[in-house]
Write an enzyme that holds these catalytic residues in place. Structure first.
Site, PDB file in Angstrom:
ATOM      1  N   VAL B  15       0.832  -1.207   0.000  1.00  0.00           N
ATOM      2  CA  VAL B  15       0.000   0.000   0.000  1.00  0.00           C
ATOM      3  C   VAL B  15       0.867   1.258   0.000  1.00  0.00           C
ATOM      4  O   VAL B  15       0.630   2.195  -0.778  1.00  0.00           O
ATOM      5  CB  VAL B  15      -0.966  -0.004   1.204  1.00  0.00           C
ATOM      6  N   GLY B 136     -11.025  -1.908   0.385  1.00  0.00           N
ATOM      7  CA  GLY B 136     -10.043  -1.434  -0.581  1.00  0.00           C
ATOM      8  C   GLY B 136     -10.463  -0.171  -1.308  1.00  0.00           C
ATOM      9  O   GLY B 136     -10.692   0.872  -0.682  1.00  0.00           O
ATOM     10  N   LYS B 207     -13.755  -4.813   9.576  1.00  0.00           N
ATOM     11  CA  LYS B 207     -14.337  -3.854   8.626  1.00  0.00           C
ATOM     12  C   LYS B 207     -15.801  -3.570   8.973  1.00  0.00           C
ATOM     13  O   LYS B 207     -16.251  -2.428   8.943  1.00  0.00           O
ATOM     14  CB  LYS B 207     -14.215  -4.412   7.211  1.00  0.00           C
TER      15      LYS B 207
END
Lengths: 428, 428
Positions: B15, B136, B207
């Protein structure tokens, strides 16, 4: 930020009343999320006496939108009247000149006059937001302007007129011709007063022009959108396309071809098993492709009181929170008019011909395609009836020019009945 | 706003390097969209000598993330290290204490310590953004926090672990058992170093906790998420569910039951023809239902260098533009710990039993279900083999308690082989 944000709402149709209802129902929720109160101070519509589905008695009333736009007790002007010219445009200009921010759902106005309005807003130090102008409740303006701002956008596509998608999917599921389903949609109240806005692709074209401006950093330019409606889509083509694994959609596509910006709103074939192909009824879908993010798909209701009012409230709350973005994601002065791409990006095409019952007929068609530089991916000939046999051809990728060339040459073969049909197959 | 925004990037894995590449490739685009330059001044990773796929020679180097976080030439600290405790947490605290804003992709940290970090940020007058922590490249944090802020959220659902969805869809398409596909996924590098984070539902549960906090205005509370992984999903159930028109997904669901907040991450059945049912491979999908907007579906890549870096850049650009929102959409002080719903919202259930080959066996099963107050919507019995016949039952809506009651009573009938399987069918 603890002072209330005071709204003036011009236009009390479906969307305006939807906004009033949300603010009345969710006052506490909105205050918690904004850190300040959002309050309606004044409203405006043409007919005060009309019975509306909301209590408006606590708000000041104006008969004329520009008068609402200049009120001292209004910080944010909501233009929910609609229309490409006239009172909506005038009222927004007045609001900006009087130091008000503007939220609008008016795709036609922004697609045609958006650049000039963005310049007015920047000169006045105010903002214009318009999430509700494109694809109803789907957060596509915010996604493009903010979420994907680190991407170079490759392509934006979308099914953005629910009425057209309703008509096309209903034709397929019920096996009915266009005219019958069009009348059905009219009876159900799905069509605009001027149905050409829907079925002629104009409404969806307005939306595409706005998305393209943000995605590609250009001025919105509705006159640069190539538009073809769904009026000529036949039930035959819907069935034949399905046989070949496709669905027909009124699809908007904006992409940079390297030589300019291609903006098209037209009936296209998409794979039946793709998210766009699976989209049934009045739902909208926008597909965005960025160099980093890959493909993002957004799906939701493209119209209706709740979804559209939800999008308006997104803008209202953004402004209440103190967020101030340029209209099209960059300063208006930085935007150039898009250079139209002279030719579209190459694509596969679907062709449907009615072949006469003569030996060597198919060979003549194949020769014409070959001479135009078009190679055939798949071909299917159906049985003859009335002396003609439907032939379906899916080509390999080719240019629109080559297709036009071949279509023009086909009648000269003497083996074709009527006009060949050609539809672009969009890769999704 | 014409001064550059200076970034310090801690963590130069996939990332971090993705972010470096976007900033290097799109410097002009980002400046145009932000109205100011976004510049990396310093970076940090454990091993300076490692060969990385980007030129880092123009940036100052720190070996230790907290040292990066306190540098005077850093305005915005990017925590791309990961981990629920340890250096990531410490560095964020240091950054906030030194007046830096923070962007992070760290779902575990925020799901567990998010409330405390949000309070630290607010006390320091700084912001924490975390679009990349969930799904994402899909802009779900921004959509929930901003686009749907005028809605009372009814339900948030999602397939948010691409590895699990890869395993489940690969089992179905190849007809392979769980263990085989799990090994395949491991060989392909799809699994975390500790695969329980993926297949145990923990990563996806983190999440869900973050989405639930924003959607329902509560503190993120990972310990309040009921989690079941996909380890027990059998190829039999995948095939049988398909026979009945369903797909099995590791599905996160957060909804207010009226008595509290239900947060579940577990294998569920969804209709095969729904957007969630059609989701193949490693793609993520989040479905949000609001009272005004109806149902919004967001689909895209849930992991990978480009998509995750795109989400990080969304936050960076937001901060560069001067947008400052509370971490979970409301002031941290306003958030209460969620009251867990003691029982889930009623739903239909899928049951699979192995029935012994005896007269009256099915009647006994039906009696147990009836006694538990469960009525049957559809039932299918397959042929006997090895003295047992698979029986599939789809119930009408019932409570998890009733299902538990029935499952507990079924062995007592003496007509069941092994353990009955029960899976919730989520209405989508």
């Amino acid at each position: 930020m603890s002072t209330p944000l005071r709204l003036g709402i011009a236009g009390l149709g479906t969307v305006g009343i939807g906004v009033v209802k949300i603010i009345q129902t969710h006052a506490d929720l909105i205050s918690a999320r904004c850190g300040r109160e959002v309050r309606i101070t004044a409203v405006c519509a043409r007919d005060r006496t009309r019975n509306r589905d909301a209590d408006l008695s606590h708000y000041a009333w104006e008969d004329c939108a520009p008068d609402l736009a200049r009120r001292d007790d209004v910080d944010l002007f909501l233009e929910l009247i609609g229309g490409e010219e006239g009172i909506a445009r005038e009222a927004i200009e007045v609001a900006l000149a009087h130091g008000k921010d503007v939220v609008t759902a008016n795709k036609a106005l922004l697609a045609v006059h958006g650049q000039q309005l963005a310049e007015s807003a920047e000169a006045a130090g105010r903002v214009i937001r318009f999430e509700a102008a494109v694809a109803g409740g789907i957060p596509v303006i915010k996604t493009l302007t903010e979420s994907l701002a680190g991407n170079s956008i490759k392509r934006v596509m979308g099914v953005m007129n629910g009425t057209c998608n309703y008509i096309l999917t209903r034709m397929q599921s019920a096996g009915l011709p266009y005219d019958t389903v069009f009348e059905e949609a009219r009876r159900l109240g799905y069509l605009e007063a001027d149905p050409t806005l829907d079925v002629g692709g104009i409404d969806a074209g307005h939306k595409l022009a706005l998305l393209a401006a943000i995605a590609f950093g250009t001025q919105p330019a509705f006159d640069a959108v190539e538009i073809e409606g769904i009026e000529r889509v036949s039930i035959d083509d819907i069935h034949r396309a399905a046989d070949m694994g496709y669905r027909i959609k009124l699809l908007g596509v904006a992409q940079s071809t390297g030589r300019g910006l291609e903006q098209r709103m037209s009936p296209c074939l998409v794979p039946a098993d793709s998210p766009l192909g699976q989209l049934e009824g009045g739902t909208n879908m926008v597909v965005i492709e960025g160099d980093a993010v890959g493909q993002i798909v957004l799906r939701g209701a493209g119209a209706g009181e709740g979804p559209t009012a939800s999008a308006v409230m997104s803008d209202v709350i953004e402004i209440a929170r103190g967020v101030r973005l340029p209209t099209f994601g960059q300063p208006a002065s930085a935007l150039a008019r898009p250079t139209p791409a002279r030719t579209a990006v190459p694509a596969a095409y679907y062709l449907r011909l009615e072949l006469v019952d003569k030996p060597g007929a198919l060979a003549k068609v194949a020769t014409v395609l070959g001479d135009a530089g078009i190679s055939i991916d798949r071909m299917r000939q159906y049985g003859h009836s009335d002396g003609a046999a439907p032939v379906l051809i899916v080509t390999h990728k080719t240019t629109p020019d080559a297709i036009d060339h071949a279509i023009a040459a086909l009648p000269g073969t003497g083996v074709i009945h009527g006009e060949p049909v050609e539809l672009r197959i969009e890769e999704v």
